[in-house]
Write a protein that holds these residues in place. Structure first.
Motif, PDB file in Angstrom:
ATOM      1  N   ASP A 179       4.057   6.462  16.190  1.00 22.09           N
ATOM      2  CA  ASP A 179       3.160   7.619  16.234  1.00 22.09           C
ATOM      3  C   ASP A 179       3.691   8.766  15.377  1.00 22.09           C
ATOM      4  O   ASP A 179       4.819   9.224  15.560  1.00 22.09           O
ATOM      5  CB  ASP A 179       3.010   8.106  17.672  1.00 22.09           C
ATOM      6  CG  ASP A 179       2.520   7.016  18.621  1.00 22.09           C
ATOM      7  OD1 ASP A 179       2.888   5.843  18.434  1.00 22.09           O
ATOM      8  OD2 ASP A 179       1.796   7.359  19.561  1.00 22.09           O
ATOM      9  N   HIS A 190       1.666  11.851  14.610  1.00 18.93           N
ATOM     10  CA  HIS A 190       1.199  13.124  15.192  1.00 18.93           C
ATOM     11  C   HIS A 190       1.455  14.326  14.278  1.00 18.93           C
ATOM     12  O   HIS A 190       2.129  15.291  14.657  1.00 18.93           O
ATOM     13  CB  HIS A 190       1.863  13.360  16.547  1.00 18.93           C
ATOM     14  CG  HIS A 190       1.239  12.610  17.684  1.00 18.93           C
ATOM     15  ND1 HIS A 190      -0.089  12.730  18.019  1.00 18.93           N
ATOM     16  CD2 HIS A 190       1.770  11.719  18.563  1.00 18.93           C
ATOM     17  CE1 HIS A 190      -0.354  11.951  19.063  1.00 18.93           C
ATOM     18  NE2 HIS A 190       0.752  11.319  19.402  1.00 18.93           N
ATOM     19  N   ASP A 242      -2.377   7.279  16.096  1.00 24.39           N
ATOM     20  CA  ASP A 242      -2.029   8.662  16.454  1.00 24.39           C
ATOM     21  C   ASP A 242      -1.429   9.400  15.258  1.00 24.39           C
ATOM     22  O   ASP A 242      -0.257   9.780  15.237  1.00 24.39           O
ATOM     23  CB  ASP A 242      -1.096   8.709  17.671  1.00 24.39           C
ATOM     24  CG  ASP A 242      -1.860   8.626  18.984  1.00 24.39           C
ATOM     25  OD1 ASP A 242      -3.082   8.360  18.953  1.00 24.39           O
ATOM     26  OD2 ASP A 242      -1.237   8.810  20.046  1.00 24.39           O
ATOM     27  N   ASP A 251      -3.116  15.526  15.816  1.00 21.96           N
ATOM     28  CA  ASP A 251      -2.764  16.323  17.000  1.00 21.96           C
ATOM     29  C   ASP A 251      -1.260  16.611  17.106  1.00 21.96           C
ATOM     30  O   ASP A 251      -0.425  15.875  16.608  1.00 21.96           O
ATOM     31  CB  ASP A 251      -3.248  15.674  18.299  1.00 21.96           C
ATOM     32  CG  ASP A 251      -4.764  15.542  18.369  1.00 21.96           C
ATOM     33  OD1 ASP A 251      -5.439  16.158  17.530  1.00 21.96           O
ATOM     34  OD2 ASP A 251      -5.269  14.833  19.261  1.00 21.96           O
ATOM     35  N   THR A 283      -1.827  17.509  10.460  1.00 19.08           N
ATOM     36  CA  THR A 283      -2.739  16.369  10.561  1.00 19.08           C
ATOM     37  C   THR A 283      -3.481  16.140   9.248  1.00 19.08           C
ATOM     38  O   THR A 283      -3.596  15.005   8.774  1.00 19.08           O
ATOM     39  CB  THR A 283      -3.749  16.590  11.696  1.00 19.08           C
ATOM     40  OG1 THR A 283      -3.101  16.359  12.954  1.00 19.08           O
ATOM     41  CG2 THR A 283      -4.944  15.648  11.585  1.00 19.08           C
ATOM     42  N   GLY A 300      -5.447   4.975  17.082  1.00 16.36           N
ATOM     43  CA  GLY A 300      -4.782   5.450  18.295  1.00 16.36           C
ATOM     44  C   GLY A 300      -5.747   6.261  19.139  1.00 16.36           C
ATOM     45  O   GLY A 300      -6.818   6.661  18.666  1.00 16.36           O
ATOM     46  N   ASN A 301      -5.391   6.513  20.380  1.00 16.97           N
ATOM     47  CA  ASN A 301      -6.295   7.255  21.261  1.00 16.97           C
ATOM     48  C   ASN A 301      -6.564   8.674  20.761  1.00 16.97           C
ATOM     49  O   ASN A 301      -7.673   9.196  20.893  1.00 16.97           O
ATOM     50  CB  ASN A 301      -5.762   7.278  22.702  1.00 16.97           C
ATOM     51  CG  ASN A 301      -4.397   7.907  22.830  1.00 16.97           C
ATOM     52  OD1 ASN A 301      -3.477   7.599  22.062  1.00 16.97           O
ATOM     53  ND2 ASN A 301      -4.224   8.785  23.807  1.00 16.97           N
ATOM     54  N   HIS A 302      -5.572   9.307  20.142  1.00 21.50           N
ATOM     55  CA  HIS A 302      -5.798  10.660  19.622  1.00 21.50           C
ATOM     56  C   HIS A 302      -6.725  10.654  18.418  1.00 21.50           C
ATOM     57  O   HIS A 302      -7.504  11.598  18.224  1.00 21.50           O
ATOM     58  CB  HIS A 302      -4.468  11.321  19.274  1.00 21.50           C
ATOM     59  CG  HIS A 302      -3.743  11.854  20.460  1.00 21.50           C
ATOM     60  ND1 HIS A 302      -3.773  13.187  20.831  1.00 21.50           N
ATOM     61  CD2 HIS A 302      -2.981  11.229  21.377  1.00 21.50           C
ATOM     62  CE1 HIS A 302      -3.044  13.360  21.918  1.00 21.50           C
ATOM     63  NE2 HIS A 302      -2.554  12.188  22.282  1.00 21.50           N
ATOM     64  N   ASP A 303      -6.662   9.606  17.614  1.00 18.82           N
ATOM     65  CA  ASP A 303      -7.550   9.506  16.462  1.00 18.82           C
ATOM     66  C   ASP A 303      -9.003   9.366  16.917  1.00 18.82           C
ATOM     67  O   ASP A 303      -9.906   9.996  16.360  1.00 18.82           O
ATOM     68  CB  ASP A 303      -7.141   8.309  15.595  1.00 18.82           C
ATOM     69  CG  ASP A 303      -5.658   8.325  15.279  1.00 18.82           C
ATOM     70  OD1 ASP A 303      -5.147   9.382  14.873  1.00 18.82           O
ATOM     71  OD2 ASP A 303      -5.002   7.280  15.472  1.00 18.82           O
ATOM     72  N   HIS A 348      -1.991   0.018  19.167  1.00 21.23           N
ATOM     73  CA  HIS A 348      -1.454   1.349  19.456  1.00 21.23           C
ATOM     74  C   HIS A 348      -0.719   1.416  20.786  1.00 21.23           C
ATOM     75  O   HIS A 348       0.422   1.877  20.849  1.00 21.23           O
ATOM     76  CB  HIS A 348      -2.564   2.394  19.444  1.00 21.23           C
ATOM     77  CG  HIS A 348      -2.070   3.761  19.813  1.00 21.23           C
ATOM     78  ND1 HIS A 348      -1.151   4.446  19.045  1.00 21.23           N
ATOM     79  CD2 HIS A 348      -2.323   4.553  20.890  1.00 21.23           C
ATOM     80  CE1 HIS A 348      -0.878   5.602  19.617  1.00 21.23           C
ATOM     81  NE2 HIS A 348      -1.567   5.694  20.745  1.00 21.23           N
ATOM     82  N   HIS A 382       2.424   4.841  21.486  1.00 21.53           N
ATOM     83  CA  HIS A 382       1.635   5.464  22.547  1.00 21.53           C
ATOM     84  C   HIS A 382       2.452   6.093  23.670  1.00 21.53           C
ATOM     85  O   HIS A 382       2.112   7.175  24.147  1.00 21.53           O
ATOM     86  CB  HIS A 382       0.643   4.450  23.132  1.00 21.53           C
ATOM     87  CG  HIS A 382      -0.279   5.009  24.174  1.00 21.53           C
ATOM     88  ND1 HIS A 382      -1.101   6.088  23.935  1.00 21.53           N
ATOM     89  CD2 HIS A 382      -0.524   4.627  25.459  1.00 21.53           C
ATOM     90  CE1 HIS A 382      -1.808   6.350  25.036  1.00 21.53           C
ATOM     91  NE2 HIS A 382      -1.480   5.478  25.968  1.00 21.53           N
ATOM     92  N   ASP A 392       7.341   4.335  19.453  1.00 15.76           N
ATOM     93  CA  ASP A 392       6.949   5.748  19.564  1.00 15.76           C
ATOM     94  C   ASP A 392       8.143   6.549  20.068  1.00 15.76           C
ATOM     95  O   ASP A 392       8.463   6.539  21.255  1.00 15.76           O
ATOM     96  CB  ASP A 392       5.773   5.909  20.534  1.00 15.76           C
ATOM     97  CG  ASP A 392       5.367   7.375  20.710  1.00 15.76           C
ATOM     98  OD1 ASP A 392       5.912   8.245  19.996  1.00 15.76           O
ATOM     99  OD2 ASP A 392       4.504   7.650  21.568  1.00 15.76           O
TER     100      ASP A 392
END
Length: 261
Positions: free
Chosen positions: A24, A26, A58, A61, A66, A88-91, A172, A211, A227
């Motif tokens: 990740d 970020h 990810d 964020d 970013t 990823g979940n943030h994406d 992810h 993650h 990560d």
């Protein structure tokens, strides 16, 4: 018949293809660029027959850049399509916010303010979804929609949820035990934690994921977690697979002067 699982020590990458799986990012463009320099130097020196660089999601964020990270990934893929990116979940949360400004969603609660700032947008309003707060959030949302290039949206929308190379399955977050790899749900692939982490048995492939932050790369019999909380720790980590050889590659930011080593 259920296929037997594979142990990390026995796992092999595809013949003639070196794999790099990066955890990740970020928003830490500095660390991502440093990792790519390390990888490029290795490839130039060792001259493997073929290679892939797999980013495990990810990109957005929390960290400061970013926008720069996404620009970097777009350029890297244009230069060489062997640079691969997973969702990823943030994406996905970023895309969700661009569609609808949820004041209690992942984007607002976990680092999206920094993402907006990287595009030159200030978002306020928080979780009080009424009156001036609602108006401020909607205003910030509209400004962000205007500021984010369509190429960034297109990249994030195009991201697959998993990849397989040799004895390794890349995603992810992880997989749901007992479900065939080809039937894993996107929700699990970007969100799952405990039931995956705590599974004692072997999986059909070694699961390479991020993650869930860990102080150092976590190498288990059935999975590898890379990560290492890069946005905060200054440590970005990758798994390298070359045939039967497996190793961990790291780049670190010096906390005293933010230099890289």
């Amino acid at each position: 018949m259920t296929k037997p699982g594979i142990h990390f020590l026995d796992a092999r990458g595809p013949e003639g293809v070196r794999l790099y799986a990066i955890g990740d990012v970020h928003g830490r463009l500095d660390l991502l660029a440093a990792m790519h320099r390390r990888i490029e130097a290795e490839i130039k020196q060792d001259q493997p027959s073929d290679w892939r660089v797999i980013h495990l999601g990810d990109y957005v964020d929390r960290g400061p850049d970013t926008k720069g990270v996404i620009d970097f990934l777009i350029d890297a893929h244009k230069r060489d399509p062997r640079h691969l990116m997973l969702a990823g979940n943030h994406d996905i949360g970023f895309l969700d916010f661009l569609k609808s400004p949820d004041p209690d969603g992942l984007f607002i609660r976990y680092g999206g303010i920094q993402t907006a700032q990287s595009y030159g947008v200030t978002i306020t309003g928080g979780s009080a979804w009424f009156g001036k707060a609602e108006a401020a959030l909607r205003q910030g949302h509209a400004a962000l929609v205007e500021a984010v290039p369509q190429s960034h949206v297109d990249l994030l929308r195009s991201l697959p949820f998993s990849l397989i190379f040799g004895d390794f399955y890349f995603c992810h977050a992880g997989i749901r035990p007992g479900i065939p790899l080809e039937q894993q749900s996107p929700q699990d692939l970007i969100w799952i934690r405990d039931i995956f982490h705590n599974h004692p048995g072997l999986y059909p492939k070694i699961i390479v994921h991020g993650h869930t932050p860990v102080p150092d790369a976590e190498v288990m019999a059935n999975r590898v977690n890379v990560d290492t909380l890069a946005w905060q720790s200054g440590n970005l980590t990758a798994l390298v697979v070359d045939g039967a050889e497996k190793r961990i590659l790291r780049v670190r930011a010096e906390s005293s002067n933010e230099g890289l080593r």
